[in-house]
Design a protein around this motif. Structure first.
Motif, PDB file in Angstrom:
ATOM      1  N   GLY A 174       0.817  -1.207   0.000  1.00 45.22           N
ATOM      2  CA  GLY A 174       0.000   0.000   0.000  1.00 45.22           C
ATOM      3  C   GLY A 174       0.852   1.258   0.000  1.00 45.22           C
ATOM      4  N   ASN A 175       2.173   1.072   0.060  1.00 48.51           N
ATOM      5  CA  ASN A 175       3.156   2.168  -0.017  1.00 48.51           C
ATOM      6  C   ASN A 175       2.979   3.201   1.105  1.00 48.51           C
ATOM      7  OD1 ASN A 175       5.483   3.097  -1.297  1.00 48.51           O
ATOM      8  ND2 ASN A 175       4.350   4.626  -2.495  1.00 48.51           N
ATOM      9  N   LEU A 176       2.578   2.725   2.286  1.00 48.18           N
ATOM     10  CA  LEU A 176       2.469   3.615   3.438  1.00 48.18           C
ATOM     11  C   LEU A 176       3.860   4.047   3.877  1.00 48.18           C
ATOM     12  CD1 LEU A 176       0.487   4.849   5.524  1.00 48.18           C
ATOM     13  CD2 LEU A 176       0.820   2.771   6.903  1.00 48.18           C
ATOM     14  N   TRP A 177       4.029   5.307   4.243  1.00 43.46           N
ATOM     15  CA  TRP A 177       5.318   5.881   4.645  1.00 43.46           C
ATOM     16  C   TRP A 177       6.383   5.674   3.546  1.00 43.46           C
ATOM     17  CZ3 TRP A 177       4.145   2.197   9.020  1.00 43.46           C
ATOM     18  CH2 TRP A 177       3.279   2.790   9.957  1.00 43.46           C
ATOM     19  N   ARG A 178       5.951   5.771   2.286  1.00 43.91           N
ATOM     20  CA  ARG A 178       6.870   5.595   1.139  1.00 43.91           C
ATOM     21  C   ARG A 178       7.567   4.244   1.209  1.00 43.91           C
ATOM     22  NH1 ARG A 178      10.716  10.704   0.776  1.00 43.91           N
ATOM     23  NH2 ARG A 178      11.600   9.281  -0.791  1.00 43.91           N
ATOM     24  N   ALA A 179       6.825   3.226   1.564  1.00 43.68           N
ATOM     25  CA  ALA A 179       7.397   1.907   1.849  1.00 43.68           C
ATOM     26  C   ALA A 179       8.243   1.355   0.704  1.00 43.68           C
ATOM     27  CB  ALA A 179       6.275   0.921   2.184  1.00 43.68           C
ATOM     28  N   TYR A 197       6.467  -2.425  13.220  1.00 41.01           N
ATOM     29  CA  TYR A 197       6.876  -3.183  14.416  1.00 41.01           C
ATOM     30  C   TYR A 197       6.933  -2.274  15.646  1.00 41.01           C
ATOM     31  CZ  TYR A 197       9.863  -5.609  17.740  1.00 41.01           C
ATOM     32  OH  TYR A 197      10.364  -6.166  18.885  1.00 41.01           O
ATOM     33  N   LEU A 198       7.464  -1.064  15.476  1.00 39.09           N
ATOM     34  CA  LEU A 198       7.524  -0.129  16.605  1.00 39.09           C
ATOM     35  C   LEU A 198       6.113   0.212  17.092  1.00 39.09           C
ATOM     36  CD1 LEU A 198      10.283   2.326  15.283  1.00 39.09           C
ATOM     37  CD2 LEU A 198      10.552   0.541  17.015  1.00 39.09           C
ATOM     38  N   MET A 199       5.176   0.334  16.171  1.00 38.28           N
ATOM     39  CA  MET A 199       3.802   0.651  16.545  1.00 38.28           C
ATOM     40  C   MET A 199       3.149  -0.516  17.287  1.00 38.28           C
ATOM     41  SD  MET A 199       2.428   2.693  13.159  1.00 38.28           S
ATOM     42  CE  MET A 199       0.779   2.827  13.835  1.00 38.28           C
ATOM     43  N   THR A 222       7.185  11.900  10.685  1.00 38.17           N
ATOM     44  CA  THR A 222       6.555  10.877   9.840  1.00 38.17           C
ATOM     45  C   THR A 222       5.926   9.780  10.683  1.00 38.17           C
ATOM     46  OG1 THR A 222       8.256  11.306   8.169  1.00 38.17           O
ATOM     47  CG2 THR A 222       6.965   9.284   7.918  1.00 38.17           C
ATOM     48  N   TYR A 223       6.558   9.465  11.806  1.00 35.93           N
ATOM     49  CA  TYR A 223       6.121   8.330  12.614  1.00 35.93           C
ATOM     50  C   TYR A 223       5.533   8.782  13.952  1.00 35.93           C
ATOM     51  CZ  TYR A 223       9.201   6.371   9.093  1.00 35.93           C
ATOM     52  OH  TYR A 223       9.797   6.063   7.908  1.00 35.93           O
ATOM     53  N   HIS A 224       4.758   9.860  13.907  1.00 35.06           N
ATOM     54  CA  HIS A 224       4.185  10.414  15.143  1.00 35.06           C
ATOM     55  C   HIS A 224       3.213   9.448  15.810  1.00 35.06           C
ATOM     56  CE1 HIS A 224       1.235  11.461  12.010  1.00 35.06           C
ATOM     57  NE2 HIS A 224       0.339  11.360  12.972  1.00 35.06           N
ATOM     58  N   MET A 225       2.711   8.467  15.064  1.00 29.81           N
ATOM     59  CA  MET A 225       1.768   7.506  15.651  1.00 29.81           C
ATOM     60  C   MET A 225       2.456   6.501  16.576  1.00 29.81           C
ATOM     61  SD  MET A 225      -1.352   8.088  15.040  1.00 29.81           S
ATOM     62  CE  MET A 225      -1.998   6.510  15.610  1.00 29.81           C
ATOM     63  N   VAL A 226       3.771   6.369  16.451  1.00 33.59           N
ATOM     64  CA  VAL A 226       4.471   5.368  17.276  1.00 33.59           C
ATOM     65  C   VAL A 226       4.268   5.638  18.767  1.00 33.59           C
ATOM     66  CG1 VAL A 226       6.730   4.437  17.899  1.00 33.59           C
ATOM     67  CG2 VAL A 226       6.133   4.752  15.486  1.00 33.59           C
TER      68      VAL A 226
END
Length: 773
Positions: free
Chosen positions: A352-357, A406-408, A642-646
């Motif tokens: 799904g190319n989330l976070w420019r995967a 994984y961090l999430m 970018t990873y504020h949800m972690v």
């Protein structure tokens, strides 16, 4: 985990005795009112009679005189009674010449080897089972070789006994690691020109470990003594100790079974590990198409960071391990649910190319720049601290999408652990916490057949652990200041308090269901909170992780050792002494070897590739993590990162157990209490790192052993399942140790098996396309 008085009438059958012990079912924790009523109804409980009944029951199990229903393990904790014996001989000496000679010898062997291989290109660990088998051979050899009469009686008091053996293993396994503090000390020396003096370094090593022992001592009444806290990981080891020392070595079926399986695995493991690596992961999809990166990502997994290993199969027990044979069924079911979610979540995030995967590798623990190259983390620093101007030049940093996921999920699991443990175990934790109230008049009473046998030995007063904890806290503050960490005293205190609370939570899960997959996730958590308290300082971040994760890990390890001592009837003060002695010996030797290697091979350790003999990869990785969290933490995880949800996932996780709790209230008999949200979430991105082809056989073998064999063949399960688990791991670990030196380059030169179809060096081990990184 009912810790208080259980109702046990004097005259009762053994089935009644087992059923009267504290139940594993989490919803059945009893309230203070029901405890009071039970106490009034039961009058006096004669624990000695109960223990005698348990002994008679165990003897019938041992002699094949019990019924199939009596052998059948209904609740997970019953293995502590039906698999293990409560047998004890208080006259057996634990502290003998053999104990100290072999204990110190194997401690030195393990500590030196572990420290050397921290700086090697290859990874080598000295496992507990390897030390157990080796010390058994050496112990019996000394018993035959040493004089045993007159003044030599203390040197050789008779046959090598179980108490000596367990004491040796506790001491040597404690020492046979490269302590976390060594990573901090070596990184400061190599990358920050801060070489700690010997005294400061050794006390940093000792203090960070003693903190965990202090935690364990305060928690043992809750998490060691009760039957419900049965520590699944110790059952197989305890069963092996008892088989080797209690059974007749020539006629015992389980001893012969152990050595037969041990020898078979010793020979077999040479094939998948060296001769035929394809057996470490057979994937039909990769055999059909070894050019497709999609096939590699989804179906591959025999090489590190290759793929998720969906539908692949592994024949290498070194990767599978015996956890699937002794972990309780519901732990494995929750793990399996999480792994099924992993396949969906990892594939969805990446494709799904989330976070420019798709701009970065499918699986990687590195940090990347916008162009997909590896981020130049060291260029961020000025005088060891984050430099905003340099960050502007370098640009933002990115994780691989699966690593961010994984961090999430780890933070979701951590938040869920708080709610889960305090809801399902509060009625057990509450009376325990009351014992710390000096005005509390109600003693915490524990009824457990194994603990009943331990009452003949001197217990360790709680004030010993308070004193140990106070001394360790003083050492931590002093070494933190003397090491110029940049971590304020108040931050150390906050981290240690959080570590104590998390030790309680995680130890509860480890004790009651065997869940122990929290080391790496907890380390990331401590790095994250340290980054918020002291932003922009990598060294402070390392010390924050050191004083958070390391005491927590040591606490859980010591609680497991205390349970092992209770199962094998090692006096508590001996267990305590062996832990402390192993810690001191390990710390000194870790430091001596570290200084010698760093001073002699500094250039090799600082280079990216190292040499064939020495590599700084572990130190480099540890430093990179400290820089990424300590330097880049606010930029990557802040409100605009970018990873504020972690970090937000910590708060979300607290609420995720509520659906199961609500469902249990409405349908209390539907089994919702068996679903563990922390375990499911921790395993929801479990396949984002490492070799993953072992997952499918682990799931199948676990269900086969803990459900099919346990319910259909209870006699065989009770007598042999755990001894087979020890044999499979024992034979594998001994030959793996030998292969590391003989052919895998641990001695300096690797000797690869000649290339053929089953050992294609141009592809991954399972013949998938090579991983991107």
């Amino acid at each position: 985990m009912a810790l208080a008085v259980a109702t046990l009438p004097v005259a009762f059958t053994m089935t009644d005795a087992v059923s009267a012990l504290p139940a594993f079912d989490e919803k059945n924790s009893v309230s203070d009112e029901s405890l009071q009523k039970k106490n009034e109804d039961s009058a006096e409980v004669d624990d000695a009679i109960v223990a005698k009944e348990v002994e008679e029951f165990e003897e019938r199990l041992q002699n094949d005189e019990a019924t199939e229903d009596e052998y059948r393990v209904q609740e997970a904790w019953e293995v502590a009674i039906k698999v293990l014996s409560t047998r004890d001989d208080p006259e057996l000496p634990a502290l003998t010449f053999r104990t100290f000679f072999l204990g110190l010898g194997f401690s030195a062997f393990g500590a030196v080897l572990a420290q050397i291989y921290y700086f090697k290109p290859q990874t080598l660990s000295v496992s507990t089972l390897f030390l157990l088998v080796l010390s058994y051979w050496f112990g019996n050899g000394l018993a035959m070789a040493l004089p045993s009469h007159g003044v030599f009686r203390w040197i050789n008091p008779g046959p090598f006994n179980i108490k000596e053996h367990v004491a040796i293993i506790i001491m040597s396994s404690t020492a046979a690691v490269s302590a976390t503090a060594i990573q901090v000390i070596s990184v400061q020396d190599l990358y920050y020109n801060n070489k700690l003096n010997a005294g400061l370094a050794i006390f940093t090593l000792i203090g960070s470990q003693l903190l965990g022992y202090g935690y364990a001592g305060l928690l043992q009444d809750l998490l060691v003594k009760p039957t419900k806290c049965f520590w699944p990981a110790t059952i197989s080891t305890s069963n092996l100790f008892q088989a080797l020392h209690f059974d007749n070595q020539m006629t015992s079926k389980r001893v012969r079974l152990f050595w037969t399986v041990f020898c078979i695995m010793f020979v077999w493991e040479i094939i998948p590990q060296w001769i035929f690596p394809l057996l470490t992961g057979i994937s039909i999809f990769c055999l059909a198409n070894n050019h497709s990166t999609v096939f590699r990502n989804i179906f591959g997994g025999a090489s590190n960071n290759e793929g998720m290993g969906l539908l692949s199969w592994c024949f290498d027990w070194n990767l599978i391990g015996s956890n699937c044979l002794f972990n309780p069924l519901w732990l494995q079911i929750n793990q399996d649910i999480g792994i099924f979610l992993t396949y969906i979540l990892m594939a969805s995030v990446y494709y799904g190319n989330l976070w420019r995967a798709k701009d970065f590798p499918f699986m990687s623990q590195a940090i990347f720049a916008e162009d997909g190259s590896q981020y130049n983390q060291t260029a961020l620093l000025t005088d060891g601290k984050f430099d905003p101007a340099k960050y502007e030049t370098l640009g933002p940093a990115f994780f691989s999408a699966t690593n961010a996921l994984y961090l999430m999920t780890s933070n979701l699991s951590l938040g869920a652990t708080v709610t889960h443990v305090f809801f399902w175990h509060w009625n057990d934790i509450k009376p325990f916490l009351k014992t710390f109230n000096p005005w509390n008049k109600t003693a915490l009473v524990v009824h457990d057949p194994h603990y009943e046998k331990m009452k003949v030995y001197k217990q360790i007063p709680r004030w010993w652990y308070f004193a140990l904890l106070a001394a360790a806290y003083a050492i931590a503050q002093a070494t933190n200041y003397g090491g110029h960490s940049g971590l304020p005293w108040w931050a150390v205190t906050v981290i240690l308090l959080i570590s104590l609370v998390l030790s309680l939570l995680f130890s509860t899960l480890a004790a009651t269901i065997g869940f122990q997959e929290f080391d790496s996730s907890a380390n990331g958590f401590y790095q994250m909170i340290t980054a918020y308290m002291v932003p922009g300082q990598p060294i402070a971040n390392m010390y924050g992780a050191l004083y958070g994760q390391h005491p927590q890990g040591q606490c859980i390890a010591m609680l497991g050792d205390l349970k092992l001592g209770q199962y094998c009837k090692l006096p508590p003060r001996v267990t305590f002494s062996m832990q402390i002695l192993g810690t001191v010996v390990g710390a000194i030797l870790n430091y001596v070897m570290m200084v010698s290697i760093v001073d002699s091979n500094r250039e090799a350790l600082l280079s990216i590739s190292g040499t064939r003999l020495w590599s700084g990869q572990n130190a480099q990785g540890y430093n990179s993590n400290a820089i990424s969290w300590g330097g880049l933490g606010p930029e990557m995880f802040g409100a605009n990162g970018t990873y504020h949800m972690v970090p937000i996932c910590l708060a979300i996780g607290v609420f995720l157990p509520l659906p199961f709790i609500v469902a249990w209230y409405f349908w209390p008999k539907a089994g919702f209490e068996n679903f563990s949200t922390p375990i499911i979430l921790q395993y929801s991105c479990f396949l984002s790192v490492g070799i993953n082809t072992s997952v499918n056989p682990m799931m199948a073998i676990g269900i086969f052993s803990q459900w099919w064999v346990r319910t259909r063949y209870p006699r065989w399960f009770t007598k042999y399942n755990y001894i087979v688990a020890a044999a499979l791991d024992g034979g594998t670990q001994v030959i793996s140790f030998i292969l590391n030196f003989a052919v895998f380059g641990a001695s300096g030169t690797a000797h690869s098996f000649p290339e053929w179809w089953g050992n294609d060096l141009s592809l991954s081990a399972d013949r998938c396309a090579l991983p991107e990184n």
